[in-house]
Structure formats: structure tokens, C-alpha cells
Design a protein around this motif. Structure first.
Motif, short mmCIF file in Angstrom:
data_model
loop_
_atom_site.label_atom_id
_atom_site.label_comp_id
_atom_site.label_asym_id
_atom_site.label_seq_id
_atom_site.Cartn_x
_atom_site.Cartn_y
_atom_site.Cartn_z
N VAL A 1 -4.83 12.77 13.97
CA VAL A 1 -4.70 13.90 12.93
C VAL A 1 -3.55 14.36 12.68
O VAL A 1 -3.34 14.30 11.32
N SER A 2 -2.70 14.51 13.49
CA SER A 2 -1.44 14.59 12.77
C SER A 2 -0.65 13.46 12.03
O SER A 2 0.09 13.83 11.02
N VAL A 3 -1.14 12.36 12.28
CA VAL A 3 -0.42 11.26 11.57
C VAL A 3 -1.09 11.17 10.24
O VAL A 3 -0.45 10.78 9.20
N VAL A 4 -2.42 11.30 10.27
CA VAL A 4 -3.06 11.37 8.76
C VAL A 4 -2.67 12.47 7.98
O VAL A 4 -2.44 12.47 6.88
N GLN A 5 -2.36 13.81 8.54
CA GLN A 5 -1.98 14.81 7.91
C GLN A 5 -0.60 14.51 7.20
O GLN A 5 -0.41 14.87 6.01
N GLU B 1 0.87 -1.21 0.01
CA GLU B 1 -0.02 0.12 -0.09
C GLU B 1 0.72 1.32 0.07
O GLU B 1 0.59 2.40 -0.63
N TRP B 2 1.76 1.38 0.78
CA TRP B 2 2.69 2.26 0.77
C TRP B 2 3.61 2.70 -0.53
O TRP B 2 3.74 3.81 -1.05
N ALA B 3 4.03 1.43 -0.83
CA ALA B 3 4.97 1.23 -2.05
C ALA B 3 4.00 2.18 -3.37
O ALA B 3 4.80 2.43 -4.22
N SER B 4 2.71 1.64 -3.23
CA SER B 4 2.08 2.26 -4.71
C SER B 4 1.01 3.34 -4.12
O SER B 4 0.29 3.53 -5.16
N SER B 5 1.44 4.04 -3.05
CA SER B 5 0.56 5.10 -2.69
C SER B 5 -0.84 4.87 -2.12
O SER B 5 -1.25 5.39 -1.16
N MET B 6 -1.65 3.55 -2.67
CA MET B 6 -2.69 3.09 -2.26
C MET B 6 -3.16 1.83 -2.95
O MET B 6 -2.53 1.91 -4.24
N HIS C 1 -9.89 19.87 5.04
CA HIS C 1 -10.62 19.17 6.34
C HIS C 1 -10.09 19.91 7.67
O HIS C 1 -9.07 20.67 7.50
N GLU C 2 -11.19 19.80 8.52
CA GLU C 2 -11.10 20.64 9.60
C GLU C 2 -10.18 19.48 10.86
O GLU C 2 -10.85 18.49 10.64
N PRO C 3 -9.34 19.98 11.66
CA PRO C 3 -8.91 18.85 12.47
C PRO C 3 -9.86 18.43 13.59
O PRO C 3 -9.92 17.18 13.76
N ALA C 4 -10.87 19.12 13.95
CA ALA C 4 -11.78 18.75 14.96
C ALA C 4 -12.67 17.59 14.34
O ALA C 4 -13.01 16.55 14.95
N GLU C 5 -13.03 18.00 13.05
CA GLU C 5 -13.91 17.03 12.32
C GLU C 5 -13.34 15.56 12.06
O GLU C 5 -13.93 14.67 12.26
N LEU C 6 -11.87 15.66 11.68
CA LEU C 6 -11.25 14.35 11.42
C LEU C 6 -11.03 13.76 12.87
O LEU C 6 -11.16 12.47 12.88
N ARG C 7 -10.79 14.22 13.93
CA ARG C 7 -10.47 13.72 15.28
C ARG C 7 -11.79 12.92 15.75
O ARG C 7 -11.45 11.81 16.42
N THR C 8 -12.86 13.25 15.29
CA THR C 8 -14.04 12.42 15.67
C THR C 8 -14.00 11.16 15.42
O THR C 8 -14.57 10.00 15.76
N ARG C 9 -13.19 10.66 14.11
CA ARG C 9 -13.28 9.35 13.50
C ARG C 9 -12.24 8.55 14.50
O ARG C 9 -12.41 7.23 14.45
N PHE C 10 -11.46 9.17 15.25
CA PHE C 10 -10.63 8.36 16.16
C PHE C 10 -11.12 8.38 17.79
O PHE C 10 -10.39 7.96 18.73
N ALA C 11 -12.38 8.71 17.84
CA ALA C 11 -12.81 8.79 19.35
C ALA C 11 -12.53 7.75 20.30
O ALA C 11 -12.12 7.68 21.31
N HIS C 12 -12.86 6.56 19.65
CA HIS C 12 -12.42 5.45 20.66
C HIS C 12 -11.13 5.06 21.02
O HIS C 12 -10.97 4.76 22.12
N PHE D 1 -6.09 10.89 0.39
CA PHE D 1 -6.39 11.42 1.67
C PHE D 1 -7.29 10.36 2.46
O PHE D 1 -7.30 10.14 3.49
N GLU D 2 -8.47 10.34 1.81
CA GLU D 2 -9.43 9.51 2.39
C GLU D 2 -8.99 8.11 2.47
O GLU D 2 -9.49 7.31 3.64
N TYR D 3 -8.37 7.53 1.77
CA TYR D 3 -7.59 6.26 1.64
C TYR D 3 -6.63 6.10 3.23
O TYR D 3 -7.00 5.21 3.82
N TRP D 4 -5.83 7.27 3.47
CA TRP D 4 -4.96 6.97 4.45
C TRP D 4 -5.47 7.51 5.83
O TRP D 4 -5.28 6.99 6.92
N ALA D 5 -6.67 8.17 5.71
CA ALA D 5 -7.49 8.48 7.12
C ALA D 5 -8.17 7.26 7.52
O ALA D 5 -8.30 6.90 8.57
N ASP D 6 -8.70 6.61 6.24
CA ASP D 6 -9.40 5.28 6.65
C ASP D 6 -8.43 4.17 7.24
O ASP D 6 -8.54 3.44 8.09
N ARG D 7 -7.17 4.26 6.57
CA ARG D 7 -6.23 3.04 7.00
C ARG D 7 -5.88 3.45 8.37
O ARG D 7 -5.49 2.48 9.15
#
Length: 422
Positions: free
Chosen positions: A286-290, A214-219, A399-410, A313-319
Motif C-alpha cells: 500500500v505504501s509502494v502504490v501510494q 511505462e515509468w518514462a511515460s507515466s503509464m 482509497h482506503e488502505p485496508a481496501e487496497l491491501r486486500t489486493r495483495f493478500a496472497h 492510480f489504478e494503473y500503478w496499483a495494478d502494476r
């Protein structure tokens, strides 16, 4: 285009890449060298390279074919992506042949024990690289430098040169020079000099099962779904065999390992290395995804005809979310007394203190010599020497940081930490 200050680097052309002259030449050269991207072509090239015929059990055919087909059937993939995939696949297949040939000649390698490894686990871009390199500076530990991960065994005819260096180091340096020429900012994101301590997933690539593709081919969504749907224990057993092969060649015998992939494979990791100590790094997701999305969007200019930054972006936020969900779910696989949590901000503020804490919890004496070796590493590998990338989640990805951060609430409920991106 990239704007720079003496130390700060800002990538301004993620959405509309401006290629350098060398990048355009690389693209043209790859385009002039079309090659069938399929299993038969890769295996034939590996046989020609090694003079060997046996690849061992052929269950890897399905995995390698899927990886090749994902690139081959995507019309948006560049000729550079096609050629890079072919060359790396041939290298892995040839390395696989050489390892299996060695094991046939020296079956006693299977009897070697991998004892009490220290395994650094955490999200990519969360300090795992710096931490494993600090620990590996202590010569009492066995670690995996990049040059050795790329070629675990010498080629026939390899001899130590007048400079005392293994020829594999020179070949690794040429790969790094080529990578820098094609993607000059990668040094500021993730240095890959030959002596850089690398991730052991490179060894799993010989069994064609890791998230490295995945890293070698970007996604690589097709490969991701296949990989996550299959039990990785057989491939972790393959990894253990690879460590035995390397340990048979040279010691010492206590391993320092590191790979973000282990975060979603804690069960297979601990089943394979039941006496391992897991050092788990934690950083604001959020810093990691960025960072991860920027790194992969930058690399995508050589992998795709058209770079879809939003999809990257969506691929790596999901990953990242998948990695954290799996790591949180399976945390109990690691005995509490053998898990050490390292928070990124504390580590960056006092890296030597973090190392001392790891030594203390694992019962290893932090000797004066160990401290001197780590100090020598720090002096010869100053952070930021290749510049510092300036990231901007809003400007680059909308993307807003606060909005993205909700994906990692657990995850953040279990490991509350300082928000870096606000």
C-alpha cells in the motif's frame, strides 16, 4: 501548488496541476518543435548522430514502433511527451549502434564471463535504490552509475577533461538539471544525480524491451501488455552482453545490480545469471502504490494535456499487483540459499546491519575499508536532504488502505510485514 515545511513537501495540485513558468516554457518550446514520431525518423536521427548505419537484427523495429505509436496516437499526450520520447529513443538507438560496432571490432568481448552477481530485486519505492547504493560504495564491486547507463560508450572525440571527469558525466548532469527544472520535486522522490547507481533496465532499453517505458511515460498500457506477453529471455541475454561490454572497459568484475522489473522476470534473470544471489526487498504494498502513484501523477502534468489521476492510480496499483503476483509465483526460480529477504522497516532502522547480513550470507568479508567507503557514501548522501514528500492515499486518490491491501493478500500471506499506511 506545493506546501512546504523545512523538510516536508506536500503536493496539493495532483488533480489540477499548476505549472511553473519553466514548465510552461518547456511545453511551448516542445510545441514549437513538432516532429514525426515514427521508426524511420528515429533511426534516421540516430544514423546522423553516429555516422553508423547498422542497428543489428531488426526484430526491435516492432517493439520501438509500438512504443512510438502509443505516444503518437494518443491525442491526450503532450508535446513534451512526444519530444521526450523521440529524444530518448534516438539516444537508445545511437547507443545500440555504437555497442554493435564495438562488438564487431572486438568479438572477444562475448567471451567475458559475468560471475556471481548480487542482484537487488523488489518493488519500486521499497528501498532498492538506497540498498544498491550502499553496496556499490564498496569499491570491490562493479556497479552502474547513471551517467554510464545513459551512455555506455564514449562518443568519438570524448576525452577526459582537465578536471579528470568523463564528458559523459557532464552530459548526465545537464540532463539532471533539466529534469529538476521541469519537475523540481523529483529530487525528493528519486534522485538521479550522475553518480547515482542506476537500474540496468536502462541497458535493456537499447533492445527496446523493458518496463522502463511505462515509468518514462507515466503509464503505457499497450506497451505493458506487449511486454508481458513476450518471453524476455532474449532481452536478458542482451543485458548480459551489455554488462560484458562495460566490464571490458573497466573492472572490477563482480556486479552489484538492481531493478524492480526483475521481480516479474525471475525466470529470465536466473536463466541468464544462474549463479546470482538475489537480495529481495519487501515493503507494505500500500505504501509502494501510494508513492508510485504520486510520483507518476506528478510527472503526468508534463506528459498529458489532461491528467486523469484516478487512471494513473489504478494503473500503478495494478502494476504493483502484477509484479507481486509474478514474483511470488516464480520464487522457486531462485535457490533458497541464494535469496536474502530484506524487510523495509528493519532496513530503515539498521541499514549497516542489513548490509553486514548480506555480506555474511554471500561469504564476502565486510572489511574495515568497505565499512569506511559505505560510511563516506552515507555522509555525502544524507537521506532527506532534498526534502520528504508527504503522501496521502485518501486525500489524493480516494482509497482506503485496508481496501487496497486486500489486493495483495496472497503476497502478504507469504511475506507478512508491518502496515505503514493505516
Amino acid at each position: 501548488m506545493t506546501t512546504t515545511s523545512p523538510e516536508r513537501l506536500r503536493i496539493t495540485d495532483l488533480r489540477d496541476p499548476v505549472l511553473t513558468d519553466f514548465q510552461r516554457q518547456t511545453w511551448a518550446q516542445a510545441e514549437s518543435y513538432p516532429i514525426p514520431l515514427n521508426l524511420d525518423t528515429v533511426l534516421a536521427a540516430a544514423r546522423e548522430r553516429t555516422g553508423l548505419t547498422d542497428f543489428g537484427p531488426d526484430d526491435f523495429h516492432e517493439r520501438l514502433s509500438l512504443q512510438l505509436n502509443e505516444i503518437d496516437e494518443d491525442t491526450n499526450r503532450s508535446p513534451v511527451a512526444r519530444l521526450t520520447t523521440f529524444l530518448s529513443s534516438v539516444r537508445y538507438a545511437a547507443n545500440r549502434q555504437r555497442v554493435l560496432d564495438l562488438l564487431r571490432r572486438h568479438p572477444e568481448i562475448h567471451d567475458i564471463e559475468i560471475t556471481a552477481p548480487i542482484v537487488v530485486v523488489g518493488l519500486p519505492r521499497s528501498g532498492t535504490t538506497h540498498l544498491v547504493n550502499l553496496l556499490a560504495a564498496d569499491a570491490r564491486f562493479r556497479s552502474l552509475p547513471l551517467w554510464e547507463s545513459q551512455e555506455p560508450l564514449p562518443r568519438p572525440g570524448d576525452e577526459i577533461g582537465p578536471d579528470g571527469l568523463d564528458p559523459r558525466i557532464a552530459r548526465s548532469q545537464r540532463r539532471w538539471d533539466d529534469m529538476l527544472a521541469k519537475s523540481p520535486l523529483v529530487a525528493a522522490m528519486h534522485p538521479m544525480n550522475p553518480d547515482h547507481i542506476h537500474e540496468e533496465l536502462e541497458l535493456e532499453c537499447l533492445d527496446f524491451s523493458s518496463y522502463n517505458f511505462e515509468w518514462a511515460s507515466s503509464m503505457a498500457p499497450r506497451w505493458r501488455d506487449y511486454y508481458l506477453a513476450h518471453d524476455q529471455r532474449p532481452h536478458y541475454e542482451f543485458l548480459a552482453t551489455m554488462l560484458k561490454v562495460l566490464q571490458w572497459h573497466r573492472g572490477p568484475n563482480r556486479w552489484i545490480l538492481k531493478c524492480p522489473q526483475h521481480l516479474e522476470q525471475l525466470g529470465p534473470l536466473m536463466d541468464t545469471f544462474p549463479d546470482a544471489t538475489v537480495v529481495m526487498t519487501h515493503r507494505d504494498p500500500v505504501s509502494v502504490v501510494q508513492s508510485a502513484a504520486t510520483m507518476n501523477a506528478y510527472g503526468a502534468r508534463m506528459n498529458f494535456h489532461h491528467v486523469d489521476v484516478d487512471t494513473v492510480f489504478e494503473y500503478w496499483a495494478d502494476r504493483v499487483a502484477r509484479l507481486l503476483d509474478a514474483g511470488t509465483r516464480d520464487l522457486a526460480a531462485v535457490p533458497a540459499e541464494r535469496r536474502i529477504d530484506v524487510f523495509f522497516d528493519e532496513f530503515m532502522a539498521d541499514d549497516i546491519g542489513t548490509v553486514e547480513r548480506i555480506y555474511a550470507q554471500t561469504g564476502i568479508e565486510f572489511t574495515g575499508l568497505a565499512r569506511a567507503q559505505i560510511d563516506e557514501y552515507l555522509a555525502s548522501h544524507p537521506r532527506g536532504v532534498n526534502g520528504q514528500i508527504v503522501y496521502d492515499l485518501r486525500a489524493d486518490f480516494g482509497h482506503e488502505p485496508a481496501e487496497l491491501r486486500t489486493r495483495f493478500a496472497h503476497y502478504l500471506e507469504k511475506f507478512p510485514m508491518k502496515a505503514e499506511v493505516k
